[in-house]
Design a protein around this motif. Structure first.
Motif, PDB file in Angstrom:
ATOM      1  N   LYS A   4       7.169  17.081  -4.611  1.00  0.00           N
ATOM      2  CA  LYS A   4       6.523  15.806  -4.287  1.00  0.00           C
ATOM      3  C   LYS A   4       7.046  14.689  -5.192  1.00  0.00           C
ATOM      4  N   VAL A   5       7.201  14.975  -6.484  1.00  0.00           N
ATOM      5  CA  VAL A   5       7.716  13.966  -7.418  1.00  0.00           C
ATOM      6  C   VAL A   5       9.155  13.601  -7.062  1.00  0.00           C
ATOM      7  N   ILE A   6       9.994  14.600  -6.839  1.00  0.00           N
ATOM      8  CA  ILE A   6      11.404  14.359  -6.538  1.00  0.00           C
ATOM      9  C   ILE A   6      11.564  13.594  -5.226  1.00  0.00           C
ATOM     10  N   SER A   7      10.867  14.011  -4.200  1.00  0.00           N
ATOM     11  CA  SER A   7      10.999  13.345  -2.905  1.00  0.00           C
ATOM     12  C   SER A   7      10.396  11.943  -2.912  1.00  0.00           C
ATOM     13  N   SER A   8       9.479  11.664  -3.838  1.00  0.00           N
ATOM     14  CA  SER A   8       8.862  10.336  -3.893  1.00  0.00           C
ATOM     15  C   SER A   8       9.870   9.253  -4.283  1.00  0.00           C
ATOM     16  N   VAL A   9      10.984   9.647  -4.897  1.00  0.00           N
ATOM     17  CA  VAL A   9      12.012   8.673  -5.251  1.00  0.00           C
ATOM     18  C   VAL A   9      13.213   8.753  -4.313  1.00  0.00           C
ATOM     19  N   GLY A  10      13.036   9.434  -3.181  1.00  0.00           N
ATOM     20  CA  GLY A  10      14.048   9.460  -2.142  1.00  0.00           C
ATOM     21  C   GLY A  10      15.181  10.443  -2.341  1.00  0.00           C
ATOM     22  N   ILE A  11      14.954  11.481  -3.121  1.00  0.00           N
ATOM     23  CA  ILE A  11      15.987  12.482  -3.356  1.00  0.00           C
ATOM     24  C   ILE A  11      15.644  13.753  -2.600  1.00  0.00           C
ATOM     25  N   GLU A  12      16.665  14.327  -1.971  1.00  0.00           N
ATOM     26  CA  GLU A  12      16.476  15.581  -1.247  1.00  0.00           C
ATOM     27  C   GLU A  12      16.244  16.718  -2.242  1.00  0.00           C
ATOM     28  N   VAL A  13      15.296  17.563  -1.952  1.00  0.00           N
ATOM     29  CA  VAL A  13      14.909  18.635  -2.866  1.00  0.00           C
ATOM     30  C   VAL A  13      15.572  19.943  -2.459  1.00  0.00           C
ATOM     31  N   ASP A  14      16.114  20.646  -3.439  1.00  0.00           N
ATOM     32  CA  ASP A  14      16.668  21.980  -3.245  1.00  0.00           C
ATOM     33  C   ASP A  14      15.594  22.968  -3.691  1.00  0.00           C
ATOM     34  N   SER A  15      14.879  23.544  -2.750  1.00  0.00           N
ATOM     35  CA  SER A  15      13.758  24.430  -3.046  1.00  0.00           C
ATOM     36  C   SER A  15      14.163  25.641  -3.880  1.00  0.00           C
ATOM     37  N   GLU A  16      15.385  26.129  -3.682  1.00  0.00           N
ATOM     38  CA  GLU A  16      15.853  27.283  -4.454  1.00  0.00           C
ATOM     39  C   GLU A  16      15.979  26.945  -5.938  1.00  0.00           C
ATOM     40  N   ARG A  17      16.438  25.736  -6.230  1.00  0.00           N
ATOM     41  CA  ARG A  17      16.585  25.328  -7.633  1.00  0.00           C
ATOM     42  C   ARG A  17      15.219  25.128  -8.280  1.00  0.00           C
ATOM     43  N   VAL A  18      14.263  24.614  -7.507  1.00  0.00           N
ATOM     44  CA  VAL A  18      12.907  24.451  -8.030  1.00  0.00           C
ATOM     45  C   VAL A  18      12.320  25.821  -8.343  1.00  0.00           C
ATOM     46  N   ALA A  19      12.509  26.770  -7.434  1.00  0.00           N
ATOM     47  CA  ALA A  19      11.992  28.120  -7.642  1.00  0.00           C
ATOM     48  C   ALA A  19      12.641  28.769  -8.865  1.00  0.00           C
TER      49      ALA A  19
END
Length: 108
Positions: free
Chosen positions: A25-40
Motif C-alpha cells: 500500500k505504501v509503495i503503490s501510493s507513490v505510483g510504483i509497481e510492487v513486486d510481491s515476491e520481493r516484499v515476501a
C-alpha cells in the motif's frame, strides 16, 4: 531498498509488524509497481527481528567498511601545491553543482 524504506516508515508510524499488504500500500501510493515476491522475501528476512536489532547489525557492518578519508586529502594537498590549483577548484565546483539534482525520487 524501497521495500525496506516502506517497512521502516510503517514501523516509525507505529506499525511494529507491517504486513505485505501494508508495504504494498505504501509503495503503490507513490505510483510504483510492487513486486510481491520481493516484499515476501524482505518479510521473510526480517521475521523475528526488531528494527533496533536491524540497526545494530547494520552499524556493525558499516564499521568494517573502509572510509577512504586519507587518499582524497592527499590528492587535494598535491593539487593545492601545483600551478593548476584554480583549475582543480573549478572542476570540483562543477561536480558539486551537477550532483545537486540527480533526478532520483525517494522510492526510485
Amino acid at each position: 531498498m524501497k521495500y525496506l524504506a516502506a517497512y521502516l516508515l510503517l514501523n516509525a508510524a507505529g506499525n511494529t509488524s507491517p504486513s505485505a499488504a501494508d508495504i504494498e500500500k505504501v509503495i503503490s501510493s507513490v505510483g510504483i509497481e510492487v513486486d510481491s515476491e520481493r516484499v515476501a522475501a524482505l518479510l521473510k528476512d526480517l521475521e523475528g527481528k526488531s528494527v533496533d536489532e536491524l540497526v545494530a547489525e547494520g552499524t556493525e557492518k558499516l564499521a568494517s567498511v573502509p572510509s577512504g578519508g586519507a587518499a582524497p586529502a592527499a590528492a587535494g594537498g598535491a593539487a593545492a601545491g601545483s600551478s593548476d590549483a584554480p583549475a582543480a577548484e573549478e572542476k570540483e565546483e562543477e561536480k558539486e553543482e551537477s550532483d545537486d539534482d540527480m533526478g532520483f525520487g525517494l522510492f526510485d
